[in-house]
Design a protein around this motif. Structure first.
Motif, mmCIF file in Angstrom:
data_model
loop_
_atom_site.group_PDB
_atom_site.id
_atom_site.type_symbol
_atom_site.label_atom_id
_atom_site.label_comp_id
_atom_site.label_asym_id
_atom_site.label_seq_id
_atom_site.Cartn_x
_atom_site.Cartn_y
_atom_site.Cartn_z
ATOM 1 N N SER A 101 27.549 26.251 101.516
ATOM 2 C CA SER A 101 27.602 26.522 102.828
ATOM 3 C C SER A 101 28.411 27.391 103.225
ATOM 4 O O SER A 101 29.432 27.863 102.371
ATOM 5 C CB SER A 101 27.914 24.879 103.455
ATOM 6 O OG SER A 101 29.085 24.634 103.087
ATOM 7 N N THR A 102 28.333 27.875 104.496
ATOM 8 C CA THR A 102 29.237 28.641 105.178
ATOM 9 C C THR A 102 30.696 28.228 104.971
ATOM 10 O O THR A 102 31.832 28.866 104.396
ATOM 11 C CB THR A 102 28.976 29.041 106.462
ATOM 12 O OG1 THR A 102 27.875 29.509 106.534
ATOM 13 C CG2 THR A 102 30.161 30.234 106.967
ATOM 14 N N SER A 103 31.028 26.965 105.135
ATOM 15 C CA SER A 103 32.403 26.334 105.112
ATOM 16 C C SER A 103 32.920 26.410 103.714
ATOM 17 O O SER A 103 33.952 26.733 103.380
ATOM 18 C CB SER A 103 32.320 24.902 105.521
ATOM 19 O OG SER A 103 31.855 24.765 106.688
ATOM 20 N N PHE A 130 35.135 29.985 114.996
ATOM 21 C CA PHE A 130 34.411 28.615 114.982
ATOM 22 C C PHE A 130 35.446 27.429 114.260
ATOM 23 O O PHE A 130 36.035 27.734 113.220
ATOM 24 C CB PHE A 130 33.122 28.877 114.191
ATOM 25 C CG PHE A 130 32.293 27.926 114.133
ATOM 26 C CD1 PHE A 130 31.565 27.530 115.119
ATOM 27 C CD2 PHE A 130 31.948 26.945 113.064
ATOM 28 C CE1 PHE A 130 30.460 26.775 115.118
ATOM 29 C CE2 PHE A 130 31.233 26.067 113.247
ATOM 30 C CZ PHE A 130 30.249 25.616 114.190
ATOM 31 N N THR A 132 35.270 25.064 112.242
ATOM 32 C CA THR A 132 35.066 24.889 110.724
ATOM 33 C C THR A 132 35.952 25.541 109.924
ATOM 34 O O THR A 132 36.606 25.640 108.879
ATOM 35 C CB THR A 132 33.557 24.640 109.968
ATOM 36 O OG1 THR A 132 33.728 23.935 108.884
ATOM 37 C CG2 THR A 132 33.127 26.016 109.926
ATOM 38 N N ASP A 133 36.036 27.081 110.238
ATOM 39 C CA ASP A 133 36.845 28.122 109.570
ATOM 40 C C ASP A 133 38.436 27.738 109.683
ATOM 41 O O ASP A 133 38.946 28.052 108.619
ATOM 42 C CB ASP A 133 36.428 29.607 110.227
ATOM 43 C CG ASP A 133 34.978 29.959 110.152
ATOM 44 O OD1 ASP A 133 34.024 29.095 110.251
ATOM 45 O OD2 ASP A 133 34.869 30.942 109.721
ATOM 46 N N THR A 172 35.710 35.783 112.513
ATOM 47 C CA THR A 172 34.382 35.634 112.855
ATOM 48 C C THR A 172 34.014 36.913 113.689
ATOM 49 O O THR A 172 34.451 36.965 114.787
ATOM 50 C CB THR A 172 33.911 34.565 113.673
ATOM 51 O OG1 THR A 172 34.296 33.411 112.524
ATOM 52 C CG2 THR A 172 32.481 34.222 113.797
ATOM 53 N N ASP A 201 33.555 36.525 108.968
ATOM 54 C CA ASP A 201 32.688 35.567 108.806
ATOM 55 C C ASP A 201 31.571 36.133 109.680
ATOM 56 O O ASP A 201 31.582 36.440 110.815
ATOM 57 C CB ASP A 201 33.007 34.200 109.355
ATOM 58 C CG ASP A 201 31.955 33.034 109.241
ATOM 59 O OD1 ASP A 201 30.791 33.582 109.423
ATOM 60 O OD2 ASP A 201 32.243 32.052 109.278
ATOM 61 N N SER A 203 28.454 34.946 110.298
ATOM 62 C CA SER A 203 27.326 33.721 110.722
ATOM 63 C C SER A 203 26.615 34.195 112.057
ATOM 64 O O SER A 203 25.373 33.732 111.942
ATOM 65 C CB SER A 203 28.178 32.449 111.072
ATOM 66 O OG SER A 203 28.583 31.855 109.870
ATOM 67 N N HIS A 204 27.251 34.879 112.922
ATOM 68 C CA HIS A 204 26.545 35.300 114.216
ATOM 69 C C HIS A 204 26.026 36.788 114.168
ATOM 70 O O HIS A 204 25.614 37.085 115.299
ATOM 71 C CB HIS A 204 27.172 34.567 115.443
ATOM 72 C CG HIS A 204 27.099 33.495 115.532
ATOM 73 N ND1 HIS A 204 26.445 32.536 116.081
ATOM 74 C CD2 HIS A 204 28.174 32.463 115.164
ATOM 75 C CE1 HIS A 204 26.574 31.335 116.096
ATOM 76 N NE2 HIS A 204 27.551 31.054 115.776
ATOM 77 N N CYS A 224 26.047 32.666 107.309
ATOM 78 C CA CYS A 224 25.195 31.604 107.525
ATOM 79 C C CYS A 224 23.787 31.866 107.314
ATOM 80 O O CYS A 224 23.247 32.987 107.545
ATOM 81 C CB CYS A 224 25.494 31.126 108.819
ATOM 82 S SG CYS A 224 24.735 29.611 109.280
ATOM 83 N N TYR A 226 21.048 29.688 108.227
ATOM 84 C CA TYR A 226 19.960 29.003 108.964
ATOM 85 C C TYR A 226 19.933 29.682 110.230
ATOM 86 O O TYR A 226 19.385 29.077 111.282
ATOM 87 C CB TYR A 226 20.273 27.523 108.834
ATOM 88 C CG TYR A 226 21.858 27.043 109.032
ATOM 89 C CD1 TYR A 226 22.148 26.841 110.595
ATOM 90 C CD2 TYR A 226 22.553 26.674 108.092
ATOM 91 C CE1 TYR A 226 23.396 26.511 110.887
ATOM 92 C CE2 TYR A 226 23.908 26.134 108.271
ATOM 93 C CZ TYR A 226 24.206 26.016 109.721
ATOM 94 O OH TYR A 226 25.612 25.581 109.980
ATOM 95 N N LYS A 227 20.729 30.654 110.754
ATOM 96 C CA LYS A 227 20.789 31.022 111.908
ATOM 97 C C LYS A 227 19.826 32.171 112.179
ATOM 98 O O LYS A 227 18.719 32.026 112.211
ATOM 99 C CB LYS A 227 22.466 31.457 112.450
ATOM 100 C CG LYS A 227 23.135 30.107 112.652
ATOM 101 C CD LYS A 227 24.595 30.451 112.815
ATOM 102 C CE LYS A 227 25.488 29.212 112.881
ATOM 103 N NZ LYS A 227 26.959 29.168 112.611
HETATM 104 C C1 PLP Z 1 27.517 28.384 112.274
HETATM 105 C C2 PLP Z 1 28.666 28.484 111.624
HETATM 106 C C3 PLP Z 1 29.417 28.065 110.457
HETATM 107 C C4 PLP Z 1 28.593 27.016 109.765
HETATM 108 O O1 PLP Z 1 29.121 26.436 108.733
HETATM 109 P P1 PLP Z 1 28.340 25.341 107.906
HETATM 110 O O2 PLP Z 1 29.175 25.165 106.697
HETATM 111 O O3 PLP Z 1 26.925 25.820 107.584
HETATM 112 O O4 PLP Z 1 28.186 23.890 108.597
HETATM 113 C C5 PLP Z 1 30.480 28.455 109.978
HETATM 114 N N1 PLP Z 1 31.158 29.440 110.456
HETATM 115 C C6 PLP Z 1 30.694 30.144 111.723
HETATM 116 C C7 PLP Z 1 31.600 31.147 112.201
HETATM 117 C C8 PLP Z 1 29.373 29.663 112.365
HETATM 118 O O5 PLP Z 1 29.003 30.121 113.303
#
Ligand code: PLP
Length: 416
Positions: A101-103, A130, A132-133, A172, A201, A203-204, A224, A226-227
């Motif tokens: 996963s991204t995380s 984000f 989680t980062d 990000t 990152d 992801s977006h 990521c 799934y986006k």
């Molecule tokens: C969507 C997103 C994530 C998602 O992380 P997951 O491990 O897939 O849950 C992580 N970082 C950023 C910046 C995101 O936009």
């Protein structure tokens, strides 16, 4: 900025008639009666993914069973899918793997980046990152227990905070709430000037706008699946390491899939050469296959056309909200300059949660981000300019009738 003459539906239809990407809409499964403005959070189902998954389940897993690792080259998926993603983010072949996963990839990349700067202790990031980062960085600091510090500054203050104690600049590129876009090449150059390693990152960004990791001189990146890449719920993510660093990077999750010879079953870990050492365990074949098929759709499109249409859709949406919903309490939270934004637009609204809930109930799907943001993603491969018109018409109706004030729209769901 308000358009000098009112925008009309005919104007939107004329834009649709001129749209070079119009043909891509048929390659997605989109339910009737829905205008999907949340492809920045979960991309919709590409038609080719469904047929490909059926084949993998029946002919590969169902019939060929374990021989599929070789016969259908399941084992090559992380590299193969990685190379497709590489084309979208300006990376050389062999510099991206699809995994985890991204995380988790962020954990791997951040640990490897800190290891490249053993004399420094600061991870620099911004308050728009984000969560989680940031959480992953906090957990890694605790695990390492060597006095590292996660230092957060305002997004506008990043360049000035690049002092000579910074080991890693971890950002990000596109802010998940406002869509504000960091200048990757400029900040990477400044970070290198200060002796820091960069970890981006995407992801977006990936699939949403042109990214040039190699041109920017970036060191490591994650993103990521799934986006905007439309790989499906929980799709595997990706990890980039610049070719010049690949053999210097020491993966913290030293699993067998990153071993030089996994099927020698040696008792000692020896990292594979190149990007492959950043793999850990067995690839999720079904999820990675879905992402593989989804990427083919984006790779058929021209990224410059995607960016141009994305900017036009976002600008039209902003202008139409200002034209049709004036006086209803919306304040633009995204940068007004199209070049300073990713592919999403957010407005602040004091009743953001129930307004978005009412919109979703009416078939216009965006999302809500605490404390007060209504967020809309614009994805050029399957959205039309008249979709934007229709979405704003629905929003206007909800505001004028106060439909959002019904009790059911005030009840918070577990996922927003
Ligand atoms: C969507 C997103 C994530 C998602 O992380 P997951 O491990 O897939 O849950 C992580 N970082 C950023 C910046 C995101 O936009």
């Amino acid at each position: 900025m308000t358009a000098p003459t009112p925008i009309t539906l005919d104007h939107c239809l004329a834009l649709d008639a001129d749209d070079p990407l119009a043909g891509f809409r048929d390659r997605f499964h989109l339910p009737d009666g829905v205008i999907y403005l949340d492809g920045n959070s979960l991309g919709p189902l590409p038609a080719a993914v469904r047929t490909r998954l059926e084949r993998v389940v029946e002919a590969e897993w169902g019939r060929d069973l374990i021989t599929s690792w070789n016969v259908h080259d399941w084992i090559g998926l992380p590299a193969r899918v990685g190379d497709k993603i590489a084309r979208l983010v300006g990376a050389a072949p062999g510099s991206v793997v699809c995994a985890d996963s991204t995380s988790v990839n962020l954990f791997k990349a951040l640990a490897a980046a800190l290891d490249l700067r053993p004399d420094r202790r600061v991870i620099l990031s911004d308050s728009g990152n984000f969560p989680t980062d940031l959480y992953v960085a906090q957990g890694l600091v605790r695990l390492l227990d060597r006095g590292h510090e996660l230092r957060l500054v305002e997004p506008e203050g990043v360049a000035d905070a690049l002092t000579d104690d910074v080991a890693v600049l971890m950002l990000t590129q596109v802010d998940y709430r406002t869509g504000r876009l960091h200048h990757m090449a400029d900040l990477t150059r400044r970070a290198h000037g200060a002796g820091a390693v960069t970890l981006w990152d995407l992801s977006h960004s990936a699939g949403a706008l042109p990214v040039d990791l190699a041109g920017a001189g970036a060191d490591l990146a994650v993103g990521c699946g799934y986006k905007y890449l439309n790989g499906g719920p929980g799709a595997p993510a990706f990890l980039y390491v610049a070719p010049r660093l690949q053999d210097a990077v020491r993966p913290p999750l030293s699993g067998w899939m990153g071993h030089e010879a996994p099927f020698a079953f040696d008792l000692d870990y020896r990292p594979a050469g190149g990007i492959g050492r950043n793999l850990c365990g067995t690839p999720p074949v079904l999820g990675m296959t879905a992402l593989d098929a989804a990427l083919d759709v984006i790779l058929d499109a021209d990224m410059a056309q995607i960016r141009a249409k994305s900017q036009a859709l976002c600008a039209l949406f902003i202008d139409l909200v200002e034209q049709e919903c004036r006086g209803h309490g919306f304040t633009l939270a995204s940068p007004a300059d199209p070049d300073a934004r990713g592919s999403q637009v957010s407005f602040r609204h004091a009743q953001g949660y129930p307004v978005m809930a009412a919109l979703i109930a009416s078939g216009v799907i965006g999302d809500f981000r605490a404390p007060d943001l209504v967020r809309f993603g614009f994805t050029p491969l399957y959205l039309t300019f008249s979709d934007v018109w229709d979405a704003v018409a629905v929003l206007r109706g909800i505001m004028e009738t106060r439909a959002w004030d019904a009790p059911e729209y005030h009840r918070r769901a577990a996922v927003t």
